[in-house]
Scaffold this motif. Structure first.
Motif, PDB file in Angstrom:
ATOM      1  N   LEU A 157     -19.050 -16.290   9.851  1.00 13.86           N
ATOM      2  CA  LEU A 157     -18.772 -16.972  11.135  1.00 13.86           C
ATOM      3  C   LEU A 157     -18.835 -16.254  11.694  1.00 13.86           C
ATOM      4  CD1 LEU A 157     -15.015 -15.589   9.802  1.00 13.86           C
ATOM      5  CD2 LEU A 157     -15.431 -17.801  10.629  1.00 13.86           C
ATOM      6  N   THR A 158     -20.173 -15.533  11.560  1.00 10.58           N
ATOM      7  CA  THR A 158     -21.210 -15.088  12.875  1.00 10.58           C
ATOM      8  C   THR A 158     -22.994 -15.975  12.400  1.00 10.58           C
ATOM      9  OG1 THR A 158     -22.465 -12.679  11.221  1.00 10.58           O
ATOM     10  CG2 THR A 158     -20.386 -12.687  13.584  1.00 10.58           C
ATOM     11  N   ASP A 159     -22.734 -16.520  11.648  1.00  8.73           N
ATOM     12  CA  ASP A 159     -24.193 -17.763  11.607  1.00  8.73           C
ATOM     13  C   ASP A 159     -25.163 -16.581  11.590  1.00  8.73           C
ATOM     14  OD1 ASP A 159     -25.843 -19.811  11.933  1.00  8.73           O
ATOM     15  OD2 ASP A 159     -26.445 -19.453  13.557  1.00  8.73           O
ATOM     16  N   LEU A 160     -25.531 -15.462  10.490  1.00  5.47           N
ATOM     17  CA  LEU A 160     -25.913 -14.912  10.389  1.00  5.47           C
ATOM     18  C   LEU A 160     -26.962 -15.383   9.046  1.00  5.47           C
ATOM     19  CD1 LEU A 160     -27.783 -11.893  10.100  1.00  5.47           C
ATOM     20  CD2 LEU A 160     -25.647 -10.844   9.196  1.00  5.47           C
ATOM     21  N   HIS A 161     -28.147 -14.880   9.196  1.00  6.62           N
ATOM     22  CA  HIS A 161     -28.985 -16.007   7.977  1.00  6.62           C
ATOM     23  C   HIS A 161     -29.787 -14.976   7.891  1.00  6.62           C
ATOM     24  CE1 HIS A 161     -27.285 -19.866   8.556  1.00  6.62           C
ATOM     25  NE2 HIS A 161     -27.640 -19.664  10.119  1.00  6.62           N
ATOM     26  N   LEU A 162     -29.736 -13.939   6.813  1.00  4.19           N
ATOM     27  CA  LEU A 162     -30.994 -12.949   6.441  1.00  4.19           C
ATOM     28  C   LEU A 162     -32.048 -13.865   6.138  1.00  4.19           C
ATOM     29  CD1 LEU A 162     -28.324 -10.110   5.288  1.00  4.19           C
ATOM     30  CD2 LEU A 162     -29.149 -10.515   7.346  1.00  4.19           C
ATOM     31  N   PRO A 163     -33.167 -13.102   6.277  1.00  5.89           N
ATOM     32  CA  PRO A 163     -34.859 -14.047   5.120  1.00  5.89           C
ATOM     33  C   PRO A 163     -34.756 -13.188   3.942  1.00  5.89           C
ATOM     34  CG  PRO A 163     -35.437 -12.397   7.719  1.00  5.89           C
ATOM     35  CD  PRO A 163     -33.697 -12.354   6.951  1.00  5.89           C
ATOM     36  N   TYR A 164     -34.041 -12.380   3.692  1.00  8.87           N
ATOM     37  CA  TYR A 164     -33.887 -11.645   2.330  1.00  8.87           C
ATOM     38  C   TYR A 164     -32.431 -11.652   1.283  1.00  8.87           C
ATOM     39  CZ  TYR A 164     -31.262  -7.803   4.946  1.00  8.87           C
ATOM     40  OH  TYR A 164     -30.189  -6.887   5.677  1.00  8.87           O
ATOM     41  N   GLU A 165     -33.264 -11.382   0.194  1.00  8.21           N
ATOM     42  CA  GLU A 165     -32.071 -11.124  -0.672  1.00  8.21           C
ATOM     43  C   GLU A 165     -30.310  -9.926  -0.787  1.00  8.21           C
ATOM     44  OE1 GLU A 165     -30.212 -12.242  -5.128  1.00  8.21           O
ATOM     45  OE2 GLU A 165     -32.499 -12.508  -4.836  1.00  8.21           O
ATOM     46  N   VAL A 166     -29.190 -10.237  -0.857  1.00 11.73           N
ATOM     47  CA  VAL A 166     -28.806  -9.230  -0.824  1.00 11.73           C
ATOM     48  C   VAL A 166     -28.097  -9.896  -2.240  1.00 11.73           C
ATOM     49  CG1 VAL A 166     -26.595  -7.921   0.638  1.00 11.73           C
ATOM     50  CG2 VAL A 166     -28.463  -9.004   1.526  1.00 11.73           C
ATOM     51  N   GLU A 167     -27.747  -8.414  -2.654  1.00 10.19           N
ATOM     52  CA  GLU A 167     -27.286  -8.429  -4.770  1.00 10.19           C
ATOM     53  C   GLU A 167     -26.348  -7.507  -4.531  1.00 10.19           C
ATOM     54  OE1 GLU A 167     -28.738  -7.523  -9.177  1.00 10.19           O
ATOM     55  OE2 GLU A 167     -29.619  -7.137  -7.058  1.00 10.19           O
ATOM     56  N   HIS A 168     -24.758  -7.968  -4.606  1.00 10.87           N
ATOM     57  CA  HIS A 168     -23.563  -7.329  -5.458  1.00 10.87           C
ATOM     58  C   HIS A 168     -23.567  -6.937  -6.668  1.00 10.87           C
ATOM     59  CE1 HIS A 168     -18.802  -6.951  -5.470  1.00 10.87           C
ATOM     60  NE2 HIS A 168     -19.583  -6.035  -4.783  1.00 10.87           N
ATOM     61  N   VAL A 169     -23.422  -5.250  -6.295  1.00 12.23           N
ATOM     62  CA  VAL A 169     -22.778  -4.972  -7.679  1.00 12.23           C
ATOM     63  C   VAL A 169     -21.996  -3.803  -6.916  1.00 12.23           C
ATOM     64  CG1 VAL A 169     -23.956  -2.940  -9.440  1.00 12.23           C
ATOM     65  CG2 VAL A 169     -25.432  -4.324  -7.963  1.00 12.23           C
ATOM     66  N   ASP A 170     -21.148  -5.156  -7.930  1.00 18.78           N
ATOM     67  CA  ASP A 170     -19.427  -4.042  -7.498  1.00 18.78           C
ATOM     68  C   ASP A 170     -19.349  -3.005  -8.524  1.00 18.78           C
ATOM     69  OD1 ASP A 170     -16.486  -4.332  -8.154  1.00 18.78           O
ATOM     70  OD2 ASP A 170     -16.311  -6.154  -8.763  1.00 18.78           O
ATOM     71  N   VAL A 171     -18.887  -1.896  -7.171  1.00 18.78           N
ATOM     72  CA  VAL A 171     -18.957  -0.757  -8.346  1.00 18.78           C
ATOM     73  C   VAL A 171     -17.183  -0.831  -9.287  1.00 18.78           C
ATOM     74  CG1 VAL A 171     -19.727   0.587  -6.330  1.00 18.78           C
ATOM     75  CG2 VAL A 171     -17.043   0.002  -6.054  1.00 18.78           C
ATOM     76  N   GLU A 172     -16.515  -1.662  -9.459  1.00 15.69           N
ATOM     77  CA  GLU A 172     -15.417  -1.365 -10.414  1.00 15.69           C
ATOM     78  C   GLU A 172     -16.103  -1.745 -11.171  1.00 15.69           C
ATOM     79  OE1 GLU A 172     -12.148  -0.368  -9.239  1.00 15.69           O
ATOM     80  OE2 GLU A 172     -12.248   0.228  -6.756  1.00 15.69           O
ATOM     81  N   ALA A 173     -16.881  -2.508 -11.818  1.00 13.20           N
ATOM     82  CA  ALA A 173     -17.138  -3.271 -12.707  1.00 13.20           C
ATOM     83  C   ALA A 173     -17.971  -2.786 -14.142  1.00 13.20           C
ATOM     84  CB  ALA A 173     -18.150  -4.693 -12.685  1.00 13.20           C
TER      85      ALA A 173
END
Length: 322
Positions: A106-122
Motif C-alpha cells: 500500500l505504500t509502494d515500498l520496493h526493496l532491492p533485497y529479499e525478505v524471507e519470513h520465518v513463522d515463529v509458530e511453525a
C-alpha cells in the motif's frame, strides 16, 4: 561471546529518555548481527551505534503489538535506500508478516533485497548457523508472544604444552601444525595431533523475552543460560493496582523466577513510563534485588551488555535518566 545493545527500554510509549522496544545482538562469530523487536524509532537509535544495516542478518519480532514492531517498515526501507542487497530473515508471528506485506504493497515500498519470513509458530528452532542457534519459546500475553534463546558456541584447538615439552618438540611451525590437526614427523616418529591438541569449547546463552505475564514459562529455556533479559513493566504494587488485564510482569515476579531458575545474570527492561524517574527506578531495582541474589541490572537505552563464555557480564552504560 554475546553483545547486547539496548535500543529501546520503555513499555508502550517512548519517553524523552527511553525509546520503545529494540535490542541488537552481536556475536563473536562474525559481522552478522540480529535485531530483536523494532519499535518506532529503532532506526534512529541504531544511528547512535556502530552497527550497519548491511550486516543485519535477521529481525526477530516477539509479538504483534506496535511498540515492538511499528519501526519495521521504515528500518527495512532505509536498508534498501542504503543499497543493501543481501537477503534478510524476518522471524515473526504470521500477523506481523501480513501487516508488513500490506504496508509494503500500500505504500509502494520496493526493496532491492529479499525478505524471507520465518513463522515463529511453525518451528522451535528459528535460525541456525555454524556455532549459533536461536530458538523461540512461547510466553503468556494478550496476543501470542515469544522469547528467543540465543546460544553461541566457539571451538578452538588448545595445545598440550607440557606434553610437547616432554616430547622435546621446540616451539615453532610444528606446534602450529599440530594445533591445526596435522600430524608431525619428529625424531624418527610421528607426533599425532590428537595426542598433543584438544578441543576447547566455550558456550554462551542468553534468553531474550517478549511481553510475558508468567516468567516461569521460561524455565526450560533458561536451563544452562547465563543471562535473562525480560520485561519488568511494573513494581508489584503497581501491578496489583493495574490488575491482570495488561498481562505483564512485575520486578518481583521476574526476580523470584530468576532466583528459582538459577540464572546468574538478570536484566530488567520494558519499563513503564510511570516508573521512569529516580524513585521509580530505585523501586524496580530494589524489588528485584530483594528477591534475587544474582547480578541484577536495569537497562537504559544504548547500554551495552557483554556476556563471555564464563558467564560474566560487563556493562558499558549508554545514557541514564536515573
Amino acid at each position: 561471546m554475546l553483545k547486547l545493545i539496548f535500543l529501546g527500554t520503555s513499555s508502550g510509549t517512548p519517553t524523552r529518555q527511553r525509546n520503545v522496544s529494540g535490542l541488537a545482538v552481536q556475536t563473536v562469530l562474525g559481522a552478522d548481527w540480529f535485531l530483536v523487536d523494532c519499535g518506532e524509532g529503532t532506526q534512529h537509535r541504531l544511528q547512535q551505534t556502530p552497527l550497519s544495516l548491511h550486516d543485519m542478518a535477521a529481525v526477530c519480532i516477539t509479538h504483534v503489538h506496535g511498540d515492538h514492531c511499528y519501526g519495521l517498515p521504515g528500518l527495512l526501507a532505509s536498508a534498501g535506500m542504503g543499497k543493501r542487497t543481501k537477503p534478510l530473515k524476518l522471524i515473526a508471528p504470521l500477523p506481523v508478516w501480513q501487516w508488513f506485506e500490506a504496508t509494503r504493497r500500500l505504500t509502494d515500498l520496493h526493496l532491492p533485497y529479499e525478505v524471507e519470513h520465518v513463522d515463529v509458530e511453525a518451528q522451535a528452532r528459528v535460525h541456525q548457523a555454524p556455532g549459533l542457534r536461536i530458538e523461540r519459546h512461547a510466553l503468556r500475553h494478550r496476543v501470542p508472544s515469544h522469547a528467543f534463546r540465543v546460544q553461541v558456541e566457539t571451538r578452538r584447538m588448545r595445545l598440550k604444552v607440557e606434553a610437547l615439552r616432554t616430547a622435546g618438540l621446540p616451539p615453532g611451525p610444528a606446534w602450529r601444525a599440530l594445533q591445526n590437526g596435522e600430524d608431525v614427523p619428529f625424531n624418527g616418529a610421528v607426533l599425532r595431533s590428537a595426542d598433543f591438541a584438544e578441543a576447547q569449547v566455550e558456550t554462551a546463552a542468553a534468553v531474550l523475552g517478549g511481553d510475558n505475564a508468567e516468567p516461569a514459562l521460561l524455565r526450560a529455556a533458561c536451563q544452562g543460560a547465563q543471562l535473562l533479559v525480560h520485561e519488568a513493566t511494573y513494581t508489584q504494587e503497581a501491578l496489583d493496582k493495574v490488575g491482570p488485564g495488561p498481562m505483564h510482569s512485575s520486578a518481583r515476579l521476574l526476580a523470584e523466577f530468576a532466583q528459582s531458575a538459577g540464572v546468574p545474570n538478570l536484566v530488567l527492561t520494558h519499563l513503564s513510563p510511570r516508573h521512569q524517574n529516580e524513585d521509580g527506578m530505585a523501586a524496580l531495582l530494589g524489588e528485584a534485588r530483594a528477591h534475587y541474589k544474582g547480578n541484577a541490572f536495569l537497562a537504559n537505552d544504548l547500554d551495552v551488555f557483554e556476556l563471555d563464555g564464563a558467564g560474566k557480564v560487563t556493562v558499558t552504560r549508554g545514557r541514564s535518566d536515573e
